[in-house]
Design an enzyme around this catalytic site. Sequence first.
Site, PDB file in Angstrom:
ATOM      1  N   ARG A  16      -2.398 -14.382  12.226  1.00 25.85           N
ATOM      2  CA  ARG A  16      -3.270 -13.506  11.435  1.00 25.85           C
ATOM      3  C   ARG A  16      -4.406 -14.292  10.778  1.00 25.85           C
ATOM      4  NH1 ARG A  16       0.189 -10.517   7.240  1.00 25.85           N
ATOM      5  NH2 ARG A  16       1.463 -12.378   7.452  1.00 25.85           N
ATOM      6  N   GLU A  17      -4.942 -15.263  11.515  1.00 28.68           N
ATOM      7  CA  GLU A  17      -6.011 -16.096  10.956  1.00 28.68           C
ATOM      8  C   GLU A  17      -7.207 -15.238  10.532  1.00 28.68           C
ATOM      9  OE1 GLU A  17      -4.334 -16.527  13.725  1.00 28.68           O
ATOM     10  OE2 GLU A  17      -4.123 -18.618  14.286  1.00 28.68           O
ATOM     11  N   GLY A 436       3.209   5.657  -4.902  1.00 28.90           N
ATOM     12  CA  GLY A 436       4.462   4.919  -4.751  1.00 28.90           C
ATOM     13  C   GLY A 436       4.346   3.441  -5.034  1.00 28.90           C
ATOM     14  N   SER A 437       3.507   2.745  -4.277  1.00 21.30           N
ATOM     15  CA  SER A 437       3.491   1.287  -4.442  1.00 21.30           C
ATOM     16  C   SER A 437       2.489   0.876  -5.510  1.00 21.30           C
ATOM     17  CB  SER A 437       3.143   0.615  -3.123  1.00 21.30           C
ATOM     18  OG  SER A 437       1.914   1.087  -2.639  1.00 21.30           O
ATOM     19  N   HIS A 645       3.838  12.872   1.352  1.00 20.57           N
ATOM     20  CA  HIS A 645       2.515  12.270   1.250  1.00 20.57           C
ATOM     21  C   HIS A 645       1.976  11.994   2.645  1.00 20.57           C
ATOM     22  CE1 HIS A 645      -0.749   9.559   0.414  1.00 20.57           C
ATOM     23  NE2 HIS A 645      -0.173   8.635   1.161  1.00 20.57           N
ATOM     24  N   HIS A 698      -8.608   2.435  -0.588  1.00 18.83           N
ATOM     25  CA  HIS A 698      -8.978   1.509   0.483  1.00 18.83           C
ATOM     26  C   HIS A 698     -10.270   0.772   0.170  1.00 18.83           C
ATOM     27  CE1 HIS A 698      -6.263   4.455   2.262  1.00 18.83           C
ATOM     28  NE2 HIS A 698      -5.802   3.425   2.919  1.00 18.83           N
TER      29      HIS A 698
HETATM   30  N1  GLN Z   1       4.740   5.310  -0.731  1.00 14.12           N
HETATM   31  C1  GLN Z   1       3.894   4.486   0.058  1.00 14.12           C
HETATM   32  C2  GLN Z   1       3.070   3.581  -0.827  1.00 14.12           C
HETATM   33  O1  GLN Z   1       2.678   3.984  -1.856  1.00 14.12           O
HETATM   34  C3  GLN Z   1       2.973   5.316   0.915  1.00 14.12           C
HETATM   35  C4  GLN Z   1       2.080   4.473   1.753  1.00 14.12           C
HETATM   36  C5  GLN Z   1       1.321   5.250   2.800  1.00 14.12           C
HETATM   37  O2  GLN Z   1       1.258   6.442   2.786  1.00 14.12           O
HETATM   38  N2  GLN Z   1       0.717   4.583   3.720  1.00 14.12           N
HETATM   39  O3  GLN Z   1       2.783   2.451  -0.496  1.00 14.12           O
HETATM   40 ZN    ZN Z   2      -0.874   7.069   2.211  1.00 18.19          ZN
END
Ligand code: GLN
Ligand code: ZN
Length: 758
Positions: A16-17, A436-437, A645, A698
């Site tokens: 993954r350079e 979530g994350s 989601h 993003h």
């Molecule tokens: N629950 C995941 C997160 O929050 C959802 C990620 C996703 O939908 N790609 O990372």
């Molecule tokens: Zn998502």
Amino acid sequence: MVTAHNLGFPRIGTKRELKFGLELFWKGQSTEHALTKLGADLRQRHWQRQSDLDFVPVGDFSFYDQVLDMSFTLGNIPLRVGNLSGTELDSYFRLARGRSAGDTVGNGVTAGEMTKWFDTNYHYIVPEFTATTEFSLNPARLLDQLDEARQQGINAKPVIIGPLTYLWLGKSKDGSNRLDLLTRLLPVYVELLNKLADQGVEWVQIDEPILVAELNADWRRAFNLAYHQLNSGNVKLLLATYFGQLQENLQLACKLPVSGIHLDGINARAEVNQLIDWLASYKVLSLGVINGRNIWKADLNATLDWLFPIHAKLQDRLWLAPSCSLLHVPVDLEREETLDVEIKSWLAFARQKLGELTVLTQALNEGRDAVADELAANASALQSRRESICVNNPMVKAAVANITAEFGERHSRYVARAEQQASRLKLPRYPTTTIGSFPQTTEIRQARLRFRTGELDATHYVTLMRTEIERAVREQEALGLDVLVHGEAERNDMVEYFGEQLEGYAFSRFGWVQSYGSRCVKPPILFGDISRPKAMTVEWIKYAQSLTDKPMKGMLTGPVTLLNWSFVRDDQPRSTTCYQLALAVRDEVLDLERAGVNIIQIDEAALREGLPLRKSQWQAYLNWAVESFRITANGVNDGTQIHTHMCYSEFNDIIESIADMDADVITIETSRSDMELLDVFNNFKYPNAIGPGVYDIHSPNIPSKEQVVQLMRKAAQRIPAQRLWVNPDCGLKTRDWEEVIPALSNMVKAAKILRQAG
Ligand code: GLN
Ligand code: ZN
């Protein structure tokens, strides 16, 4: 002689350079010079790996995305980016990623919209068009790389995206018909092809994968128009199609004035004979005979049985290649030293796939005896896979056979459930939550790595993760969010995390595949019948809930996403595998509910991308995909609130199925499309609650509270306020806390403004 070639090679590098180089550059920790040098080194290495082939693709490398590259080649750069100062690379990354107003080079810029490349998990930057879009050729990238390849003694075949696919993938910003731009676009393509011809290029691969899609009469006519104009005679065009069958476009494709056609011999094998009949005798047929979308070894002997008669007919006109670009598979299996040797013997990554291609080519050119050892080894690997006890579990097969309709039914309808949930959860209007994350900090990654390598024991690891969970909970409380999450610190990846705890999955260590930009995923390998030996998430969620009085969401990945983001076994229908996954995750949902978790989110981020490319096949997929979700989710009591989601989803054509999933709340991606996505929910009168994402995670841009309020007001014009949630577009794991805190703080403030406004 059969000609062997490749359509595209993974660009990220075995280690993954590219990812790490890009991220350093974006952080300002390296120079444009260093990044350029890295690109050249990677290309050189990849070309060397392919040097056994008769033609090697050039132009498939990209710093972010090949569609974005094409926009630059064609001079189609939106004004908001083109007008800013800085180098071309600055503009390139601005369009790819957006820039915040604090940017030293220019003011805030909205990133280009990003969407999935056909039915893959690769994302491209959507070209933007208006009625007045003009094109102008900017061939430097391609010509420089061509030069580079030739200096290394590579027999280069430039790769470009064809004009129809380019237009098709883009989006008109003003409602004009993008196909009207074709007459303005074609001269630029002609100019490009002439430039390549001037360089002495013999073949150009021109990708038109939309030929596997349903095209209306205008687009079909446009193909004829375009290719008659591109047929300058100076350079030979290999028209590449992949990912599916051509069906009603088969004849059209055969008749186009090009010098050869590439057909996906895996997905469109049934069309090969017809194609051969229709193909003029001066044209070449390139057959994609090695699957570029999975990691299983090909059945070389069976493939040869099929190819020998074709070769007898076509002779030198037969070319062989992988079915599509190898962008969608990991780079090299060789490095997988920890993978179970039996399982490893069933697999092939990009490098190994090119090896298979060489064996097939050699067998056709010199006879099977020339590669007898390779063929025997291949046959025995395939036999071991078929007969392995790791693959077959009779109990799992029986459980799937015993699924009944009740598995997928909630006790009551949404309205009744919503009432029970409201009195139990007591949430304000416009409840705020996240997906979530939370940021995956270096400490978190290191802790996971040290645990994995045995440097950290389980007790210490759990303590460290609990510290992270506590941090996430405290931050969320301080921010004033309404429904909290534990932050997913323990998860390397939303699919791998579950795969690791399920039987029937194996893992590569370096099997990375590009998802978008520098982001890579490492799809687990689903090779056998799926079962869940024990609960997978309950302890973490219980701990998180114990830290707060606010409701804590349990976080799971849904069966369809587990399926679509894995490399899946090809020896049984995908639906069967999906039901197996559904039963395993259902048990987890019920365990969470028993542990007192009142809100459970089941992510189905990848449901839409599993749609077959042709609409005629959609319903069959949606039936089993939605049923799998329902089996997973709907065993709970009415008072338990189910969330789902989906990111980057366009719901127009599948809204009925989305509604059928019957989740109490759905959170979706919307901020980049300015709430336009919600129209479909409105028009359909989608009955349940929706959280339209208001923070584009993003991009590094931080939304202001005014922006969020404005977006939510647009949302409220479409969906009644009492059914709206406020949340980001997706999980926050790729962001830093320094970005996340102000963004979420603005989001929470915006929700308060909305509540006050009534
Ligand atoms: N629950 C995941 C997160 O929050 C959802 C990620 C996703 O939908 N790609 O990372
Ligand atoms: Zn998502």
